[in-house]
Design a protein around this motif. Structure first.
Motif, PDB file in Angstrom:
ATOM      1  N   SER A 150       0.834  -1.205   0.000  1.00 21.79           N
ATOM      2  CA  SER A 150       0.000   0.000   0.000  1.00 21.79           C
ATOM      3  C   SER A 150       0.870   1.257   0.000  1.00 21.79           C
ATOM      4  CB  SER A 150      -0.926   0.021   1.215  1.00 21.79           C
ATOM      5  OG  SER A 150      -1.878  -1.016   1.122  1.00 21.79           O
ATOM      6  N   LEU A 151       1.977   1.195   0.759  1.00 23.04           N
ATOM      7  CA  LEU A 151       2.899   2.331   0.773  1.00 23.04           C
ATOM      8  C   LEU A 151       3.540   2.520  -0.605  1.00 23.04           C
ATOM      9  CD1 LEU A 151       4.288   4.612   2.289  1.00 23.04           C
ATOM     10  CD2 LEU A 151       6.054   2.977   3.020  1.00 23.04           C
ATOM     11  N   GLU A 152       3.860   1.413  -1.273  1.00 31.79           N
ATOM     12  CA  GLU A 152       4.436   1.512  -2.626  1.00 31.79           C
ATOM     13  C   GLU A 152       3.453   2.192  -3.574  1.00 31.79           C
ATOM     14  OE1 GLU A 152       7.386   1.018  -3.637  1.00 31.79           O
ATOM     15  OE2 GLU A 152       8.270  -0.092  -1.984  1.00 31.79           O
ATOM     16  N   VAL A 153       2.176   1.847  -3.437  1.00 33.99           N
ATOM     17  CA  VAL A 153       1.160   2.478  -4.285  1.00 33.99           C
ATOM     18  C   VAL A 153       1.087   3.970  -3.995  1.00 33.99           C
ATOM     19  CG1 VAL A 153      -1.315   2.620  -4.801  1.00 33.99           C
ATOM     20  CG2 VAL A 153      -0.203   0.387  -4.637  1.00 33.99           C
ATOM     21  N   PHE A 154       1.148   4.336  -2.714  1.00 35.07           N
ATOM     22  CA  PHE A 154       1.126   5.758  -2.348  1.00 35.07           C
ATOM     23  C   PHE A 154       2.344   6.480  -2.914  1.00 35.07           C
ATOM     24  CE2 PHE A 154      -2.197   5.149   0.921  1.00 35.07           C
ATOM     25  CZ  PHE A 154      -2.927   6.304   0.703  1.00 35.07           C
ATOM     26  N   ARG A 155       3.493   5.809  -2.895  1.00 34.79           N
ATOM     27  CA  ARG A 155       4.696   6.437  -3.463  1.00 34.79           C
ATOM     28  C   ARG A 155       4.506   6.724  -4.946  1.00 34.79           C
ATOM     29  NH1 ARG A 155       8.811   2.237  -0.424  1.00 34.79           N
ATOM     30  NH2 ARG A 155       9.138   3.443   1.508  1.00 34.79           N
ATOM     31  N   LEU A 156       3.896   5.753  -5.651  1.00 34.87           N
ATOM     32  CA  LEU A 156       3.633   5.957  -7.075  1.00 34.87           C
ATOM     33  C   LEU A 156       2.623   7.086  -7.287  1.00 34.87           C
ATOM     34  CD1 LEU A 156       3.451   2.230  -8.246  1.00 34.87           C
ATOM     35  CD2 LEU A 156       5.180   3.902  -8.915  1.00 34.87           C
ATOM     36  N   LYS A 157       1.605   7.120  -6.434  1.00 39.69           N
ATOM     37  CA  LYS A 157       0.605   8.187  -6.534  1.00 39.69           C
ATOM     38  C   LYS A 157       1.250   9.551  -6.318  1.00 39.69           C
ATOM     39  CE  LYS A 157      -3.628   5.762  -5.130  1.00 39.69           C
ATOM     40  NZ  LYS A 157      -4.659   5.656  -4.079  1.00 39.69           N
ATOM     41  N   GLN A 158       2.157   9.612  -5.352  1.00 38.45           N
ATOM     42  CA  GLN A 158       2.801  10.893  -5.077  1.00 38.45           C
ATOM     43  C   GLN A 158       3.667  11.331  -6.262  1.00 38.45           C
ATOM     44  OE1 GLN A 158       5.427  11.126  -1.639  1.00 38.45           O
ATOM     45  NE2 GLN A 158       4.911  13.290  -1.356  1.00 38.45           N
ATOM     46  N   ARG A 159       4.380  10.373  -6.831  1.00 34.31           N
ATOM     47  CA  ARG A 159       5.214  10.700  -8.007  1.00 34.31           C
ATOM     48  C   ARG A 159       4.366  11.187  -9.174  1.00 34.31           C
ATOM     49  NH1 ARG A 159      10.419   7.836  -9.615  1.00 34.31           N
ATOM     50  NH2 ARG A 159      11.665   8.046  -7.743  1.00 34.31           N
ATOM     51  N   ALA A 160       3.170  10.618  -9.304  1.00 36.26           N
ATOM     52  CA  ALA A 160       2.278  10.994 -10.404  1.00 36.26           C
ATOM     53  C   ALA A 160       1.458  12.240 -10.090  1.00 36.26           C
ATOM     54  CB  ALA A 160       1.343   9.828 -10.730  1.00 36.26           C
ATOM     55  N   ASP A 168      -5.028  11.917   2.178  1.00 36.80           N
ATOM     56  CA  ASP A 168      -4.060  11.166   1.377  1.00 36.80           C
ATOM     57  C   ASP A 168      -2.686  11.192   2.031  1.00 36.80           C
ATOM     58  OD1 ASP A 168      -5.963  10.635  -0.587  1.00 36.80           O
ATOM     59  OD2 ASP A 168      -5.383  12.344  -1.827  1.00 36.80           O
ATOM     60  N   TYR A 169      -2.246  12.383   2.384  1.00 34.79           N
ATOM     61  CA  TYR A 169      -0.908  12.531   2.970  1.00 34.79           C
ATOM     62  C   TYR A 169      -0.821  11.888   4.347  1.00 34.79           C
ATOM     63  CZ  TYR A 169       0.497  15.675  -0.798  1.00 34.79           C
ATOM     64  OH  TYR A 169       0.835  16.196  -2.020  1.00 34.79           O
ATOM     65  N   MET A 170      -1.889  12.038   5.133  1.00 36.66           N
ATOM     66  CA  MET A 170      -1.877  11.456   6.479  1.00 36.66           C
ATOM     67  C   MET A 170      -1.860   9.932   6.429  1.00 36.66           C
ATOM     68  SD  MET A 170      -4.384  14.035   8.587  1.00 36.66           S
ATOM     69  CE  MET A 170      -4.257  13.110  10.110  1.00 36.66           C
ATOM     70  N   GLU A 171      -2.637   9.354   5.504  1.00 38.68           N
ATOM     71  CA  GLU A 171      -2.653   7.896   5.384  1.00 38.68           C
ATOM     72  C   GLU A 171      -1.293   7.370   4.953  1.00 38.68           C
ATOM     73  OE1 GLU A 171      -5.175   4.290   3.203  1.00 38.68           O
ATOM     74  OE2 GLU A 171      -5.848   6.368   2.991  1.00 38.68           O
ATOM     75  N   MET A 172      -0.647   8.066   4.037  1.00 43.46           N
ATOM     76  CA  MET A 172       0.682   7.648   3.596  1.00 43.46           C
ATOM     77  C   MET A 172       1.692   7.764   4.730  1.00 43.46           C
ATOM     78  SD  MET A 172       2.904   9.008   0.341  1.00 43.46           S
ATOM     79  CE  MET A 172       4.541   8.306   0.015  1.00 43.46           C
ATOM     80  N   ALA A 173       1.607   8.857   5.477  1.00 41.07           N
ATOM     81  CA  ALA A 173       2.525   9.056   6.599  1.00 41.07           C
ATOM     82  C   ALA A 173       2.312   7.983   7.673  1.00 41.07           C
ATOM     83  CB  ALA A 173       2.333  10.450   7.190  1.00 41.07           C
ATOM     84  N   ASP A 191       5.633  17.527   2.590  1.00 43.07           N
ATOM     85  CA  ASP A 191       5.189  17.670   1.202  1.00 43.07           C
ATOM     86  C   ASP A 191       3.718  18.085   1.142  1.00 43.07           C
ATOM     87  OD1 ASP A 191       7.689  16.949   0.332  1.00 43.07           O
ATOM     88  OD2 ASP A 191       7.144  14.882  -0.213  1.00 43.07           O
ATOM     89  N   GLY A 192       2.924  17.490   2.046  1.00 41.55           N
ATOM     90  CA  GLY A 192       1.498  17.819   2.088  1.00 41.55           C
ATOM     91  C   GLY A 192       1.250  19.275   2.445  1.00 41.55           C
ATOM     92  N   PHE A 193       2.032  19.791   3.436  1.00 37.65           N
ATOM     93  CA  PHE A 193       1.901  21.203   3.803  1.00 37.65           C
ATOM     94  C   PHE A 193       2.344  22.108   2.658  1.00 37.65           C
ATOM     95  CE2 PHE A 193       1.728  19.620   8.226  1.00 37.65           C
ATOM     96  CZ  PHE A 193       0.640  20.368   8.680  1.00 37.65           C
ATOM     97  N   SER A 194       3.447  21.705   1.998  1.00 37.49           N
ATOM     98  CA  SER A 194       3.954  22.511   0.864  1.00 37.49           C
ATOM     99  C   SER A 194       2.956  22.546  -0.283  1.00 37.49           C
ATOM    100  CB  SER A 194       5.290  21.929   0.353  1.00 37.49           C
ATOM    101  OG  SER A 194       6.265  21.986   1.359  1.00 37.49           O
ATOM    102  N   ALA A 195       2.224  21.430  -0.469  1.00 35.34           N
ATOM    103  CA  ALA A 195       1.244  21.352  -1.556  1.00 35.34           C
ATOM    104  C   ALA A 195      -0.069  22.042  -1.204  1.00 35.34           C
ATOM    105  CB  ALA A 195       0.983  19.891  -1.915  1.00 35.34           C
ATOM    106  N   GLY A 196      -0.205  22.497   0.056  1.00 30.41           N
ATOM    107  CA  GLY A 196      -1.430  23.180   0.467  1.00 30.41           C
ATOM    108  C   GLY A 196      -2.571  22.239   0.813  1.00 30.41           C
ATOM    109  N   ALA A 197      -2.248  20.949   1.015  1.00 31.79           N
ATOM    110  CA  ALA A 197      -3.309  19.992   1.320  1.00 31.79           C
ATOM    111  C   ALA A 197      -3.907  20.195   2.701  1.00 31.79           C
ATOM    112  CB  ALA A 197      -2.759  18.556   1.207  1.00 31.79           C
ATOM    113  N   PHE A 198      -3.155  20.880   3.573  1.00 36.69           N
ATOM    114  CA  PHE A 198      -3.635  21.108   4.937  1.00 36.69           C
ATOM    115  C   PHE A 198      -4.119  22.546   5.112  1.00 36.69           C
ATOM    116  CE2 PHE A 198      -0.815  17.478   5.189  1.00 36.69           C
ATOM    117  CZ  PHE A 198      -1.532  16.597   5.993  1.00 36.69           C
ATOM    118  N   GLY A 199      -4.467  23.156   4.007  1.00 35.31           N
ATOM    119  CA  GLY A 199      -5.018  24.517   4.078  1.00 35.31           C
ATOM    120  C   GLY A 199      -3.985  25.577   4.328  1.00 35.31           C
TER     121      GLY A 199
END
Length: 200
Positions: A150-160, A168-173, A191-199
């Motif tokens: 599942s973590l590998e899938v999240f890594r691929l999702k993040q790259r894409a 999404d970011y919390m589950e991966m973390a 990365d999640g904070f930088s992307a603005g996912a946490f507002g």
């Protein structure tokens, strides 16, 4: 379309059409009957054209589409796959709409391997976030409950670029922490904070 097809068919039946014009008339009739949603007559004239003039990619695609519209998904899938393979063998990119027909037909018959093959072709030839997301969703469904995979899938999702929400970011973390990777968990949250996912 129906009236034009009927008139064209009547003209053809007179036997007065020049032999040189006949293949084009057959093709036109096939296209008209397709537009009129008379798929039986369409198939008749498409087949007649191909017997007299050889294969025509445009008509072959309409044949696959008509099979799909009639609900014959297994034949539509095999037809779309064959068209894609023919294009590849000729050194051309398969038509995106043909690959989408392959994908949709495979979905209708519950063929996961077919869906994966069609999505792979779509992503290779027409890369889009939606295609990679669907590929990863298929892979994820087959992984069961393995945290590592599942973590590998999240890594691929993040790259894409497919991680969008704070969840999404919390589950991966959380997966990274469970697998003893606190450094990765911290990076993911940053990365999640930088992307603005946490507002912000």
């Amino acid at each position: 379309y129906a009236a034009a097809a009927a008139a064209g068919e009547a003209a053809l039946m007179t036997g007065e059409v020049d032999s040189k014009e006949r293949p084009q008339r057959l093709k036109t009739l096939a296209q008209l009957f397709y537009s009129a949603k008379n798929y039986g007559k369409f198939a008749t004239y498409a087949e007649a054209y191909q017997k007299e003039a050889g294969n025509d990619p445009e008509l072959q695609k309409l044949v696959v589409q008509s099979l799909y519209l009639k609900g014959d998904y297994p034949k539509a899938q095999s037809g779309a796959k064959a068209l894609a393979e023919t294009s590849r063998a000729a050194g051309r990119k398969p038509d995106e709409s043909v690959l989408q027909l392959w994908l949709s037909s495979a979905f209708k018959v519950g063929d996961k391997a077919g869906q994966q093959a069609a999505l792979t072709e779509l992503q290779i030839n027409y890369p889009k976030p939606g295609y990679i997301a669907d590929l990863l969703a298929l892979a994820e469904a087959d992984l069961g409950h393995s945290n590592r995979m599942s973590l590998e899938v999240f890594r691929l999702k993040q790259r894409a670029g497919l991680l969008k929400t704070s969840d999404d970011y919390m589950e991966m973390a959380q997966l990274a922490i469970q697998l003893g990777l606190p450094g990765e968990a911290e990076r993911v949250m940053n990365d999640g904070f930088s992307a603005g996912a946490f507002g912000g």
